[in-house]
Design an enzyme around this catalytic site. Structure first.
Site, PDB file in Angstrom:
ATOM      1  N   ASP A   1       0.908  -1.022  -0.032  1.00 27.13           N
ATOM      2  CA  ASP A   1      -0.133  -0.100   0.024  1.00 27.13           C
ATOM      3  C   ASP A   1       0.799   1.311  -0.087  1.00 27.13           C
ATOM      4  O   ASP A   1       0.309   2.399  -0.439  1.00 27.13           O
ATOM      5  CB  ASP A   1      -0.912  -0.072   1.240  1.00 27.13           C
ATOM      6  CG  ASP A   1      -2.351  -0.543   1.046  1.00 27.13           C
ATOM      7  OD1 ASP A   1      -2.826  -0.489  -0.259  1.00 27.13           O
ATOM      8  OD2 ASP A   1      -3.028  -0.942   2.064  1.00 27.13           O
TER       9      ASP A   1
HETATM   10  C1  GLC Z   1      -0.958   2.869   6.063  1.00 30.16           C
HETATM   11  C2  GLC Z   1      -0.125   1.689   6.885  1.00 30.16           C
HETATM   12  C3  GLC Z   1      -0.129   0.546   5.612  1.00 30.16           C
HETATM   13  C4  GLC Z   1      -1.328   0.123   5.199  1.00 30.16           C
HETATM   14  C5  GLC Z   1      -2.135   1.068   4.761  1.00 30.16           C
HETATM   15  C6  GLC Z   1      -3.440   0.979   4.155  1.00 30.16           C
HETATM   16  O1  GLC Z   1      -0.233   3.397   4.971  1.00 30.16           O
HETATM   17  O2  GLC Z   1       1.499   2.271   6.731  1.00 30.16           O
HETATM   18  O3  GLC Z   1       0.851  -0.581   6.385  1.00 30.16           O
HETATM   19  O4  GLC Z   1      -1.308  -0.956   4.391  1.00 30.16           O
HETATM   20  O5  GLC Z   1      -2.023   2.333   5.638  1.00 30.16           O
HETATM   21  O6  GLC Z   1      -4.544   1.720   4.913  1.00 30.16           O
HETATM   22  C1  GLC Z   2      -1.590  -3.611   5.457  1.00 27.57           C
HETATM   23  C2  GLC Z   2      -2.856  -3.668   4.745  1.00 27.57           C
HETATM   24  C3  GLC Z   2      -2.757  -4.593   3.818  1.00 27.57           C
HETATM   25  C4  GLC Z   2      -1.427  -4.184   2.881  1.00 27.57           C
HETATM   26  C5  GLC Z   2       0.052  -4.449   3.659  1.00 27.57           C
HETATM   27  C6  GLC Z   2       1.183  -3.982   2.855  1.00 27.57           C
HETATM   28  O1  GLC Z   2      -1.343  -4.970   6.192  1.00 27.57           O
HETATM   29  O2  GLC Z   2      -3.624  -3.757   5.498  1.00 27.57           O
HETATM   30  O3  GLC Z   2      -3.727  -4.358   2.819  1.00 27.57           O
HETATM   31  O4  GLC Z   2      -1.397  -5.337   1.691  1.00 27.57           O
HETATM   32  O5  GLC Z   2      -0.240  -3.560   4.755  1.00 27.57           O
HETATM   33  O6  GLC Z   2       1.192  -2.606   2.754  1.00 27.57           O
END
Ligand code: GLC
Ligand code: GLC
Length: 817
Positions: free
Chosen positions: A487
């Site tokens: 993400d």
């Molecule tokens: C924030 C977190 C990340 C997560 C994302 C999704 O960026 O750092 O880990 O996946 O939120 O909401």
């Molecule tokens: C968090 C989010 C997931 C994402 C991951 C890596 O765990 O929930 O959707 O893939 O971060 O960013």
């Protein structure tokens, strides 16, 4: 230092001191009603949706960290000494303290000055309420004159509004107190048809419902005035902060034990029957009265507790193993599937790290969570797939999240995370392999929940794949959109504005950012879908999917290989990301795992090379870090990943979710030793001896463990609601132990550490039981060479499905080469 230990026979983790490094949580509830509870009774309760139907307040990010809970106070009425049997919130010294987190229940016990108290909390099956049973024993030689006070702080339903909209909130709170039951009815006068209630099994000496009267001016939960003076105020809340508190006097003879039961519940009335008498403003309590009466009975509570344990035994009986490694056994047999059910039920909504107000069910998150729970709850998994598919957009794309209460796609977060749809294919495939239930594919499901747009689910899956093909970049690789699984790799965002969301900000137009995560994920999804449609006799479709996969493999081989590992992406301008040509962020873990899992580079050594690079550059004693070297400054063209300090979160922590991909990749290449070695590094139970470093619960996976570039290397964060749970269970059970459901049989394909001489497993699959014994000869290399099914030798390593109800004995041997 350790703060407790496992009680494997009772499937409990026993915490032996209250001052754990962080609150150590457990979850209550398995169906519609849920709660979180810490080892000191902090936590909250909600019905279905942690944001929209919150029963009680919980103050995230407070000091102490978990403020708000199921707080009880005991008071010695002879000298005024009072304490909390769960340590918080008074933190009085206790003679003996123990918290047992079990499967959907928690029991906290302690003693002070000869009075022992044990509080057991759980949500009975089929009910929207939680029960607390307090067992008080007077161990003194004389009578104990005690007062007991309960307390919960009601949330005004929408937890977001509750925490922000004070100009309204301070005026809307309303309660009723009738027959000793405290009813929370804020907004019931208008559009809400639900209310909460808090009841107690004993006659009351008093009650309170106005927080600031109960606590007293300027005081907190550690020293409520009502408790200090030994008498409730019988306050009624008109606005401000409604609470529920009962006051019970307990006169206990020497050595007498008494059970007191509290019930905190949620109830709905039909709109036309909200009030009694109708036309009044009084809650119609006729439907809820018998419920309260039933759950205040000790026998009923006992019966329900036994039923809950039985249900868990049944769920866990899907897979039980006996291996030479205790950490593996307890994670596979109890804690890992248990955590998988929490993620299945709650996605990423509420934990100690998730406020319960920010996130719905993630499309990719819930799809992956399903891998770890489908075997236990196939019918619910099936429904989840259909719910997810109903939020899919006609383009094949997906809302990134939906709200569990409404099951509608969440507009604020929107779409455009280009990996999302492919996870649905993998989820459906996991379901089909587990159940063989091909009728799933014929279910008529709408797009974006619009009536009239229904197509069979099979077409939804085809559109998932098509979505990628419609969005290829200049190298023939998938365009990334807002982000892929990572993400925080935001290659189209270019954010310069502080506070702007990296993930939902309008993308800059005109770029060509491509993902080498989605590319192998696409290959995997095409292969899975090809297998599925071939089963249905659609061999042309299968061949065309395989051809698409082959073409993507060719693109990866041509444009996705950096020389020693797979690239991570091409950025907006077409510049490689995750390449030795970069100054920072030269190698990422995700594409190494995913490409090997998709079968890329197996025959020409790229796969082996990639995993060797992981070993050399990314592996640490705490697990495999996500990227090296981490980013030391903000790179506008890479986005959020570079916003984290080095060693944390996506910027170079051990991102636990990714580790199982590397384990699986190692098993695909036949490296059992390496796979298991990685498995042990992130195994929470194996990390229990370093709890002071790890800090999170030693019985569940966390999202991250700080990497070597971080000052707090080894420290876990974001425990409980993480995709790490289902992927770790998949890696250990299906790939290392190798008991793997496939469309046409149960594959027995263990890839074990060399020191093991074997293991046994009992797997329930499609209604039959497979009793599996695996032997590994000393010096064995490679895969299973001898397979006996009910004593008869079978070619290969696939056990064909047998009729439901039967038991099959499977004996597999890994022989010396
Ligand atoms: C924030 C977190 C990340 C997560 C994302 C999704 O960026 O750092 O880990 O996946 O939120 O909401
Ligand atoms: C968090 C989010 C997931 C994402 C991951 C890596 O765990 O929930 O959707 O893939 O971060 O960013």
């Amino acid at each position: 230092m350790q703060y407790g230990h496992f009680d494997d026979d009772r499937r409990e983790y026993v915490i032996t001191r209250p001052d754990t490094p962080l609150p150590w949580l457990n979850y209550l509830g398995t169906e519609d009603h849920f709660g979180i509870i810490s080892n000191t009774a902090g936590g909250c309760s909600f019905y279905r949706d942690a944001r929209l139907r919150r029963l009680t307040r919980y103050r995230h990010n407070n000091a102490p960290l978990d403020l708000g809970g199921r707080y009880l106070y005991l008071r010695d009425d002879l000298d005024g000494d009072y304490w909390s049997p769960s340590w918080q919130p008074t933190r009085s010294s206790l003679d003996g303290y123990e918290c047992r987190h079990g499967l959907s229940y928690t029991s906290i016990s302690s003693e002070r000055r000869g009075v022992r108290a044990e509080m057991l909390c759980f949500v009975p099956l089929g009910e929207s309420l939680e029960v607390w049973r307090l067992r008080v024993r007077n161990g003194r030689g004389e009578r104990a004159d005690l007062s007991l006070f309960s307390s919960v702080e009601f949330c005004l339903w929408d937890a977001m509004d509750d925490a922000t909209n004070f100009q309204r909130n301070y005026s809307v709170g309303e309660v009723e107190v009738v027959d000793g039951v405290i009813y929370h009815k804020s907004e019931y006068r208008e559009r809400r048809d639900h209310f909460a209630y808090f009841a107690c099994s004993e006659p009351l000496a008093g009650f309170d419902t106005q927080r600031d009267v109960f606590l007293g001016s300027g005081r907190g939960w550690d020293s409520p005035l009502a408790v200090e003076r030994g008498q409730s105020f019988d306050s009624i809340a008109y606005g401000w902060a409604p609470i529920g508190s009962h006051h019970v006097r307990l006169l206990l003879a020497p050595l007498e034990t008494r059970d007191i039961i509290f019930v905190l519940g949620y109830s709905e009335n039909p709109a036309e029957a909200k009030f009694d008498p109708s036309g009044s403003q009084t809650i119609n309590k006729a439907p809820v009265r018998p419920v309260i009466e039933r759950w205040l009975r000790a026998e009923q509570v006992e019966k329900a507790f036994v039923a809950l344990s039985k249900t868990w035994e049944e769920l866990l009986s899907v897979l039980q193993v006996e291996t030479p490694d205790a950490d593996t056994n307890r994670m596979v047999n109890t804690w890992n599937p248990y955590q998988c059910m929490a993620t299945f039920n709650l996605s990423r909504s509420v934990s100690f790290f998730e406020s319960g107000i920010g996130r719905g069910m993630g499309f990719r998150d819930s799809s992956q969570d399903l891998f770890g729970s489908v075997a236990m709850v196939p019918a619910r998994a099936r429904q989840r797939i259909l719910d997810l598919a109903a939020t899919q957009l006609p383009s094949g794309g997906a809302y990134h999240q939906y709200q569990p209460l409404t099951k509608r796609g969440n507009n604020e977060i929107g779409s455009g995370f280009n990996d999302d749809p492919l996870w649905l294919v993998l989820a459906a495939s996991a379901y089909l392999k587990e159940t063989g239930d091909l009728t799933l594919l014929d279910e008529l499901i709408p797009y974006d929940n619009c009536p009239g747009t229904e197509t069979p689910l099979s077409e939804h899956l085809e559109r998932c794949v098509r979505y990628t093909l419609d969005r290829l970049g200049p190298h023939g690789l998938p365009l990334i959109g807002h982000a892929d699984w990572n993400d925080c790799l935001n290659l189209n965002c270019f954010s310069e504005t502080s506070g702007e969301s990296f993930q939902t900000t309008q993308n800059r137009e005109g770029g060509v950012a491509e993902s080498l995560f989605i590319a192998p994920q696409f290959v995997l999804a095409c292969k899975e879908l090809a297998g599925i449609v071939r089963l249905r006799g659609e061999s042309d479709m299968a061949s065309s999917l395989e051809a698409e996969a082959d073409q993507m493999v060719a693109a990866i081989e041509e444009h996705g290989w950096d020389g020693e590992w797979f690239l991570r992406a091409y950025d907006f301008f077409g510049v490689p990301v995750g390449s030795r040509s970069n100054e920072e962020g030269q190698i990422f873990a995700e594409p190494q795992g995913m490409c090997v899992m998709a079968g890329v580079g197996i025959s020409d050594g790229k796969a082996a090379g990639a995993l060797e690079s992981v070993r050399d550059r990314l592996a640490t004693e705490h697990g495999v870090v996500l990227v090296q070297p981490p980013y030391t400054r903000y790179h506008i063209e890479l986005g959020e990943i570079t916003s984290y300090p080095p060693g944390y979160k996506e910027n170079g922590s051990v991102f636990c979710h990714v580790n199982p991909w590397i384990m699986i990749a190692e098993t695909i290449l036949g490296n059992g030793q390496a796979a298991f070695d990685y498995y042990k590094r992130t195994n929470p139970s194996a990390r229990a001896p370093i709890s002071d470093v790890h800090r999170c619960e030693p019985y569940v996976y966390a999202q991250t463990i700080a990497g070597p570039d971080a000052p707090t290397c080894g420290e876990a964060r974001n425990s409980w609601l993480t995709g790490s749970a289902s992927w770790h269970l998949t890696a250990i059970s299906q790939w290392i132990l190798g008991v793997r459901p496939e469309l046409d049989g149960l594959r027995i394909d263990p890839v074990l550490p060399s020191s093991w001489r074997g293991f046994t497993a009992r797997r329930r699959w499609r209604g039959a039981t497979y009793e599996i014994v695996v032997h590994q000869e000393e010096g064995a290399t490679g895969r299973v060479r001898r397979l006996l099914v009910d004593g008869t030798s079978v070619e290969g390593n696939l056990v064909r499905p047998v009729p439901a109800g039967s038991t099959v004995k499977v004996e597999a041997t890994l022989e010396r080469g």
